[in-house]
Scaffold this motif. Structure first.
Motif, PDB file in Angstrom:
ATOM      1  N   THR A 127      26.661 -38.826  20.318  1.00 35.43           N
ATOM      2  CA  THR A 127      26.536 -39.753  21.446  1.00 35.43           C
ATOM      3  C   THR A 127      27.175 -39.173  22.713  1.00 35.43           C
ATOM      4  O   THR A 127      26.717 -39.445  23.819  1.00 35.43           O
ATOM      5  CB  THR A 127      27.134 -41.131  21.093  1.00 35.43           C
ATOM      6  N   LEU A 128      28.204 -38.326  22.549  1.00 34.72           N
ATOM      7  CA  LEU A 128      28.807 -37.678  23.724  1.00 34.72           C
ATOM      8  C   LEU A 128      27.801 -36.724  24.392  1.00 34.72           C
ATOM      9  O   LEU A 128      27.602 -36.765  25.613  1.00 34.72           O
ATOM     10  CB  LEU A 128      30.063 -36.898  23.310  1.00 34.72           C
ATOM     11  N   ILE A 129      27.172 -35.887  23.583  1.00 30.64           N
ATOM     12  CA  ILE A 129      26.195 -34.935  24.133  1.00 30.64           C
ATOM     13  C   ILE A 129      25.044 -35.705  24.788  1.00 30.64           C
ATOM     14  O   ILE A 129      24.576 -35.365  25.874  1.00 30.64           O
ATOM     15  CB  ILE A 129      25.681 -33.999  23.014  1.00 30.64           C
ATOM     16  N   ALA A 130      24.611 -36.773  24.122  1.00 34.43           N
ATOM     17  CA  ALA A 130      23.512 -37.565  24.680  1.00 34.43           C
ATOM     18  C   ALA A 130      23.928 -38.220  25.995  1.00 34.43           C
ATOM     19  O   ALA A 130      23.154 -38.247  26.960  1.00 34.43           O
ATOM     20  CB  ALA A 130      23.059 -38.625  23.674  1.00 34.43           C
ATOM     21  N   ALA A 131      25.165 -38.731  26.069  1.00 38.56           N
ATOM     22  CA  ALA A 131      25.624 -39.391  27.298  1.00 38.56           C
ATOM     23  C   ALA A 131      25.498 -38.429  28.479  1.00 38.56           C
ATOM     24  O   ALA A 131      24.934 -38.771  29.521  1.00 38.56           O
ATOM     25  CB  ALA A 131      27.074 -39.859  27.139  1.00 38.56           C
ATOM     26  N   VAL A 132      25.994 -37.211  28.305  1.00 37.29           N
ATOM     27  CA  VAL A 132      25.963 -36.240  29.413  1.00 37.29           C
ATOM     28  C   VAL A 132      24.514 -35.934  29.802  1.00 37.29           C
ATOM     29  O   VAL A 132      24.171 -35.910  30.989  1.00 37.29           O
ATOM     30  CB  VAL A 132      26.733 -34.953  29.028  1.00 37.29           C
ATOM     31  N   HIS A 133      23.650 -35.750  28.811  1.00 36.56           N
ATOM     32  CA  HIS A 133      22.239 -35.480  29.132  1.00 36.56           C
ATOM     33  C   HIS A 133      21.581 -36.669  29.829  1.00 36.56           C
ATOM     34  O   HIS A 133      20.754 -36.497  30.714  1.00 36.56           O
ATOM     35  CB  HIS A 133      21.463 -35.087  27.880  1.00 36.56           C
ATOM     36  N   TYR A 134      21.970 -37.874  29.413  1.00 39.79           N
ATOM     37  CA  TYR A 134      21.387 -39.054  30.072  1.00 39.79           C
ATOM     38  C   TYR A 134      21.791 -39.139  31.546  1.00 39.79           C
ATOM     39  O   TYR A 134      21.006 -39.566  32.374  1.00 39.79           O
ATOM     40  CB  TYR A 134      21.718 -40.353  29.301  1.00 39.79           C
ATOM     41  N   PHE A 135      23.009 -38.718  31.874  1.00 37.79           N
ATOM     42  CA  PHE A 135      23.397 -38.728  33.301  1.00 37.79           C
ATOM     43  C   PHE A 135      22.416 -37.852  34.093  1.00 37.79           C
ATOM     44  O   PHE A 135      21.903 -38.231  35.139  1.00 37.79           O
ATOM     45  CB  PHE A 135      24.805 -38.171  33.520  1.00 37.79           C
ATOM     46  N   TYR A 136      22.182 -36.650  33.566  1.00 39.14           N
ATOM     47  CA  TYR A 136      21.305 -35.706  34.276  1.00 39.14           C
ATOM     48  C   TYR A 136      19.850 -36.164  34.245  1.00 39.14           C
ATOM     49  O   TYR A 136      19.131 -36.050  35.230  1.00 39.14           O
ATOM     50  CB  TYR A 136      21.422 -34.310  33.652  1.00 39.14           C
ATOM     51  N   MET A 137      19.424 -36.696  33.114  1.00 40.25           N
ATOM     52  CA  MET A 137      18.020 -37.119  33.008  1.00 40.25           C
ATOM     53  C   MET A 137      17.722 -38.275  33.959  1.00 40.25           C
ATOM     54  O   MET A 137      16.667 -38.345  34.571  1.00 40.25           O
ATOM     55  CB  MET A 137      17.691 -37.510  31.563  1.00 40.25           C
ATOM     56  N   ARG A 138      18.710 -39.173  34.083  1.00 35.30           N
ATOM     57  CA  ARG A 138      18.519 -40.287  35.014  1.00 35.30           C
ATOM     58  C   ARG A 138      18.317 -39.759  36.431  1.00 35.30           C
ATOM     59  O   ARG A 138      17.450 -40.210  37.168  1.00 35.30           O
ATOM     60  CB  ARG A 138      19.715 -41.234  34.960  1.00 35.30           C
ATOM     61  N   ASP A 139      19.117 -38.779  36.800  1.00 31.15           N
ATOM     62  CA  ASP A 139      18.996 -38.189  38.132  1.00 31.15           C
ATOM     63  C   ASP A 139      17.623 -37.581  38.368  1.00 31.15           C
ATOM     64  O   ASP A 139      17.022 -37.796  39.420  1.00 31.15           O
ATOM     65  CB  ASP A 139      20.041 -37.074  38.293  1.00 31.15           C
ATOM     66  N   TYR A 152      15.956 -31.104  30.000  1.00 30.97           N
ATOM     67  CA  TYR A 152      17.187 -31.768  29.557  1.00 30.97           C
ATOM     68  C   TYR A 152      16.958 -32.521  28.250  1.00 30.97           C
ATOM     69  O   TYR A 152      17.813 -32.554  27.374  1.00 30.97           O
ATOM     70  CB  TYR A 152      17.683 -32.775  30.608  1.00 30.97           C
ATOM     71  N   ARG A 153      15.814 -33.152  28.157  1.00 33.05           N
ATOM     72  CA  ARG A 153      15.494 -33.926  26.957  1.00 33.05           C
ATOM     73  C   ARG A 153      15.550 -33.029  25.724  1.00 33.05           C
ATOM     74  O   ARG A 153      16.170 -33.364  24.719  1.00 33.05           O
ATOM     75  CB  ARG A 153      14.077 -34.501  27.156  1.00 33.05           C
ATOM     76  N   TYR A 154      14.924 -31.863  25.831  1.00 37.62           N
ATOM     77  CA  TYR A 154      14.865 -30.989  24.655  1.00 37.62           C
ATOM     78  C   TYR A 154      16.192 -30.274  24.392  1.00 37.62           C
ATOM     79  O   TYR A 154      16.521 -29.991  23.244  1.00 37.62           O
ATOM     80  CB  TYR A 154      13.693 -30.007  24.750  1.00 37.62           C
ATOM     81  N   ILE A 155      16.967 -29.992  25.449  1.00 38.10           N
ATOM     82  CA  ILE A 155      18.287 -29.390  25.177  1.00 38.10           C
ATOM     83  C   ILE A 155      19.133 -30.417  24.430  1.00 38.10           C
ATOM     84  O   ILE A 155      19.805 -30.100  23.446  1.00 38.10           O
ATOM     85  CB  ILE A 155      18.974 -28.906  26.471  1.00 38.10           C
ATOM     86  N   ASP A 156      19.055 -31.658  24.874  1.00 35.01           N
ATOM     87  CA  ASP A 156      19.760 -32.730  24.155  1.00 35.01           C
ATOM     88  C   ASP A 156      19.320 -32.761  22.687  1.00 35.01           C
ATOM     89  O   ASP A 156      20.144 -32.725  21.778  1.00 35.01           O
ATOM     90  CB  ASP A 156      19.467 -34.062  24.860  1.00 35.01           C
TER      91      ASP A 156
END
Ligand SMILES: *C/C=C(C)/C=C/C=C(C)/C=C/C1=C(C)CCCC1(C)C
Length: 229
Positions: free
Chosen positions: A50-62, A74-78
């Motif tokens: 969930t930590l890794i996903a949280a960080v990716h979600y910040f960037y994906m939202r942007d 970003y989706r696939y790196i996550d």
């Protein structure tokens, strides 16, 4: 940074899920104190997912808010980081109870990597979308075989206690029903074109919420139950 608009439900879902992932991370890592030693690694890994996903979600939202485009990279790196961590949980919960050969983990890892690499190549345009889908499905089916009928399932049936078996069973259904949402999204988004970028991202977001947080909660519930025995 662009601002989130009230008429952008997918953007709002990126935001809400970012916060849910942060909260889930704190929860799993703090709850780790409550469970007995053999379960701690499983909760650590749930918190890392969930930590890794949280960080990716910040960037994906942007990316989404600024461009309205699918944040494929970003989706696939996550996924590349979190899917192996989720799949290792099968190995970890069984290892909390009994001895598990490393081959189980290696096959689960290989199957999920084939699935993700093929899916990425299809979505990013490096491979024919249909071919990416077929190879990706084959990887996923290999994972399903291992957990439903292969060595992992045999070890679970033969050696795990009732609490572990219950968790294994819930996790197995999340990896089949919960994970099925992604190939459906891929199919509708890239192959028959029935859904646009907004719907595709909405589908992937809801799937992530379920497959990362609910998956972790299943493990947490088993860990707490087993620790109080
Ligand atoms: C937290 C993220 C998770 C659990 C992501 C899971 C992703 C999948 C199960 C993706 C599956 C795909 C196929 C089975 C076929 C090819 C296309 C994919 C990569 C979307």
């Amino acid at each position: 940074m662009s601002n989130l608009q009230a008429n952008d439900p997918v953007g709002i879902s990126f935001w809400l899920i970012s916060m849910a992932m942060v909260a889930a991370t704190v929860f799993f890592l703090i709850e780790r104190d409550r469970v007995s030693g053999k379960w701690k690694t499983s909760l650590t890994v749930a918190g890392l997912v969930t930590l890794i996903a949280a960080v990716h979600y910040f960037y994906m939202r942007d990316v989404w808010v600024a461009t309205g485009e699918t944040p494929t990279v970003y989706r696939y790196i996550d996924w590349l980081l979190t899917v192996p961590l989720l799949i290792i949980e099968f190995y970890l919960i069984l290892s909390a109870i009994t001895k598990v050969p490393i081959g189980v983990f290696q096959r689960l890892l290989a199957g999920s990597l084939i699935m993700l690499v093929a899916g990425f190549m299809g979505e990013a345009g490096y491979m024919d979308v249909t071919l990416g889908f077929i190879i990706g499905m084959a990887g996923w089916i290999w994972v399903l075989y291992e957990i439903f009928a292969g060595e992992a399932s045999q070890i679970n049936a033969a050696s795990a206690n009732a609490i572990c078996q219950k968790a294994y069973s819930s996790m197995k259904w999340l990896v089949s029903i919960g994970w099925a949402i992604y190939p459906v999204g891929y199919f509708l988004g890239y192959m028959n074109g029935a859904v646009d970028d907004a719907t595709l991202n909405g589908i992937y977001n809801i799937a992530d919420l379920w497959n990362k947080i609910a998956f972790g909660l299943v493990i947490w519930a088993a860990a707490v139950a087993d620790s109080s025995e």
